[in-house]
Scaffold this motif. Sequence first.
Motif, PDB file in Angstrom:
ATOM      1  N   PHE A  36       0.831  -1.198   0.000  1.00 11.62           N
ATOM      2  CA  PHE A  36       0.000   0.000   0.000  1.00 11.62           C
ATOM      3  C   PHE A  36       0.869   1.253   0.000  1.00 11.62           C
ATOM      4  CE2 PHE A  36      -2.542   3.303   2.055  1.00 11.62           C
ATOM      5  CZ  PHE A  36      -3.721   3.236   1.327  1.00 11.62           C
ATOM      6  N   ALA A  37       1.933   1.241   0.754  1.00 15.37           N
ATOM      7  CA  ALA A  37       2.798   2.417   0.855  1.00 15.37           C
ATOM      8  C   ALA A  37       3.544   2.709  -0.438  1.00 15.37           C
ATOM      9  CB  ALA A  37       3.802   2.227   1.988  1.00 15.37           C
ATOM     10  N   LEU A  38       3.992   1.678  -1.133  1.00 15.34           N
ATOM     11  CA  LEU A  38       4.897   1.875  -2.260  1.00 15.34           C
ATOM     12  C   LEU A  38       4.239   1.725  -3.628  1.00 15.34           C
ATOM     13  CD1 LEU A  38       8.023  -0.083  -0.957  1.00 15.34           C
ATOM     14  CD2 LEU A  38       7.445   2.335  -0.629  1.00 15.34           C
ATOM     15  N   GLN A  39       3.139   0.970  -3.710  1.00 16.01           N
ATOM     16  CA  GLN A  39       2.617   0.627  -5.031  1.00 16.01           C
ATOM     17  C   GLN A  39       1.141   0.934  -5.248  1.00 16.01           C
ATOM     18  OE1 GLN A  39       4.507  -3.371  -4.286  1.00 16.01           O
ATOM     19  NE2 GLN A  39       4.720  -3.338  -6.510  1.00 16.01           N
ATOM     20  N   HIS A  40       0.370   1.046  -4.193  1.00 19.20           N
ATOM     21  CA  HIS A  40      -1.063   1.317  -4.360  1.00 19.20           C
ATOM     22  C   HIS A  40      -1.267   2.702  -4.989  1.00 19.20           C
ATOM     23  CE1 HIS A  40      -5.351   1.376  -3.515  1.00 19.20           C
ATOM     24  NE2 HIS A  40      -5.205   2.580  -2.994  1.00 19.20           N
ATOM     25  N   LEU A  41      -2.085   2.752  -6.031  1.00 23.81           N
ATOM     26  CA  LEU A  41      -2.338   4.015  -6.706  1.00 23.81           C
ATOM     27  C   LEU A  41      -3.554   4.711  -6.096  1.00 23.81           C
ATOM     28  CD1 LEU A  41      -1.759   3.095 -10.473  1.00 23.81           C
ATOM     29  CD2 LEU A  41      -0.176   4.177  -8.856  1.00 23.81           C
ATOM     30  N   LEU A  42      -3.364   5.966  -5.730  1.00 28.36           N
ATOM     31  CA  LEU A  42      -4.452   6.783  -5.209  1.00 28.36           C
ATOM     32  C   LEU A  42      -5.279   7.343  -6.367  1.00 28.36           C
ATOM     33  CD1 LEU A  42      -2.303   8.588  -2.497  1.00 28.36           C
ATOM     34  CD2 LEU A  42      -3.882   6.658  -2.151  1.00 28.36           C
ATOM     35  N   ALA A  43      -6.334   8.060  -6.038  1.00 30.20           N
ATOM     36  CA  ALA A  43      -7.268   8.526  -7.064  1.00 30.20           C
ATOM     37  C   ALA A  43      -6.597   9.387  -8.130  1.00 30.20           C
ATOM     38  CB  ALA A  43      -8.409   9.295  -6.404  1.00 30.20           C
ATOM     39  N   ASP A  44      -5.575  10.142  -7.746  1.00 30.11           N
ATOM     40  CA  ASP A  44      -4.908  11.023  -8.711  1.00 30.11           C
ATOM     41  C   ASP A  44      -3.760  10.337  -9.446  1.00 30.11           C
ATOM     42  OD1 ASP A  44      -3.038  10.794  -6.721  1.00 30.11           O
ATOM     43  OD2 ASP A  44      -2.801  12.944  -6.374  1.00 30.11           O
ATOM     44  N   GLY A  45      -3.593   9.016  -9.222  1.00 28.90           N
ATOM     45  CA  GLY A  45      -2.534   8.271  -9.888  1.00 28.90           C
ATOM     46  C   GLY A  45      -1.207   8.264  -9.160  1.00 28.90           C
ATOM     47  N   SER A  46      -1.118   8.983  -8.051  1.00 33.74           N
ATOM     48  CA  SER A  46       0.123   9.000  -7.269  1.00 33.74           C
ATOM     49  C   SER A  46       0.123   7.847  -6.269  1.00 33.74           C
ATOM     50  CB  SER A  46       0.269  10.331  -6.525  1.00 33.74           C
ATOM     51  OG  SER A  46      -0.732  10.452  -5.523  1.00 33.74           O
ATOM     52  N   THR A  47       1.281   7.630  -5.632  1.00 34.80           N
ATOM     53  CA  THR A  47       1.406   6.614  -4.594  1.00 34.80           C
ATOM     54  C   THR A  47       1.512   7.293  -3.234  1.00 34.80           C
ATOM     55  OG1 THR A  47       3.807   6.611  -4.852  1.00 34.80           O
ATOM     56  CG2 THR A  47       2.562   4.992  -6.144  1.00 34.80           C
ATOM     57  N   VAL A  48       1.323   6.484  -2.190  1.00 29.20           N
ATOM     58  CA  VAL A  48       1.392   7.038  -0.831  1.00 29.20           C
ATOM     59  C   VAL A  48       2.790   7.555  -0.540  1.00 29.20           C
ATOM     60  CG1 VAL A  48       1.075   6.554   1.621  1.00 29.20           C
ATOM     61  CG2 VAL A  48      -0.467   5.521  -0.056  1.00 29.20           C
ATOM     62  N   VAL A  49       3.804   6.852  -1.006  1.00 30.52           N
ATOM     63  CA  VAL A  49       5.172   7.315  -0.742  1.00 30.52           C
ATOM     64  C   VAL A  49       5.430   8.659  -1.423  1.00 30.52           C
ATOM     65  CG1 VAL A  49       6.247   6.037  -2.669  1.00 30.52           C
ATOM     66  CG2 VAL A  49       7.601   6.629  -0.652  1.00 30.52           C
ATOM     67  N   GLU A  50       4.838   8.889  -2.585  1.00 31.03           N
ATOM     68  CA  GLU A  50       4.973  10.197  -3.231  1.00 31.03           C
ATOM     69  C   GLU A  50       4.302  11.282  -2.399  1.00 31.03           C
ATOM     70  OE1 GLU A  50       4.550  10.124  -7.776  1.00 31.03           O
ATOM     71  OE2 GLU A  50       3.772   8.164  -7.180  1.00 31.03           O
TER      72      GLU A  50
END
Length: 404
Positions: free
Chosen positions: A66-80
């Motif tokens: 989830f931290a490194l690879q899951h894509l959020l609604a805007d296409g970014s990741t949590v680590v970003e």
Amino acid sequence: MELGSSQMTARQIEKLVERSSELKSELVAFVQGARFARRLDARLDEAADRLGFLDEATAIQTIDHFALQHLLADGSTVVERFVAQRRPPLPEDERAMLLGWRDVVEGVFEVQRLDHGAAILHNLLDDLVYRVHSNMGRRALGKLRNGFFVAARVVPLHPDTDAWLVSGNLTTYPPGDGPELAQVAAQTLAVHPQLLCRNPEMLRRAWEMQAEARADFIELFGTDLLVLEPGQAQDQLREYHRHRQEKALAALNDQAAAQTSIGGPSLDELSSLPEEMLSADSVAVVCDETEGLCYYADFGRLDALFADPSLTRDRTHLAQLREYLNDDSVSPMVIRRLVQRHPENVDAVFRALLRKPAFTWERDGEALLHRRKKRHCEHEPLPSVTPVGDRLAELLRTERRHRR
């Protein structure tokens, strides 16, 4: 091929590993904060449903993914998000380190040796060797022994070094589990051929193997596309796979022989069409240069439509073409094949389908495919044939002997 050489000194790498531990703790706390609680809980619930329970190792892996690879609604990741919002802002060097962690390698590794606080791990999936550190300290890798196997996720330690870092949980297995793990690795490769992209040599070999398989198909049938009734298609597939197996047996040390036997499918299994194809009026068996061996139901009806555009008055034929065009599982390749077979009639067919009298394939065709087949057109093609490295092939042979 080995990954892990570095221009940094051992002390510099050691400091990066220490700093990565601090930053990873901050990232995990950020992930587990209130803003992501609902989404993370959903991922953890999904993991628990798959297993029937949620153990610590699965929870760690789920949080790490989830931290490194899951894509959020805007296409970014949590680590970003973490890197962008962290206060005080991280130095550019540390930002680069954290963002590099998005490049996750999941693998089944064989321990080659321990070397000055790092583990030298050979990934059975991509046939590469990684020099891996742990931000949990040297003791975290100290339990490893030569010949052990490890299921793990690793990420680049830092862009300025080829060293790697354990990310999440390490699951270790004794040497005797190697053949069983090899079967898991082979099945993973078959489902996810994109894992080969990390190793250019393996990817090159895969394309060569696919080209050879296609050449055998054309040699046997005189074409790379057959349109047959389902029963006839299965008979021809059986003939083709028997030919391939006989050729492989004649060269047991060839990579194709190892590939033919991955997973140990029988001739009947290789020759069986998908269940949904068996009731079709016809089946196209295509051995394409890029997409390999694939099947399409009711292709004969569409071939007849393009051969005789007057059939556009029949709603059944147009409905079939519309289904091909709108179905995301149908590659644009098969529509291009119809166009290539009947170029003189393609405009008339698509004008009737789309109700656009001005449509021309030469001007509008590829744009149409890019709109309707966006997923296919946006990704680089991958071979459908999956080679394996020598060590994985050796373990697979051992696994088959155990089954006998």
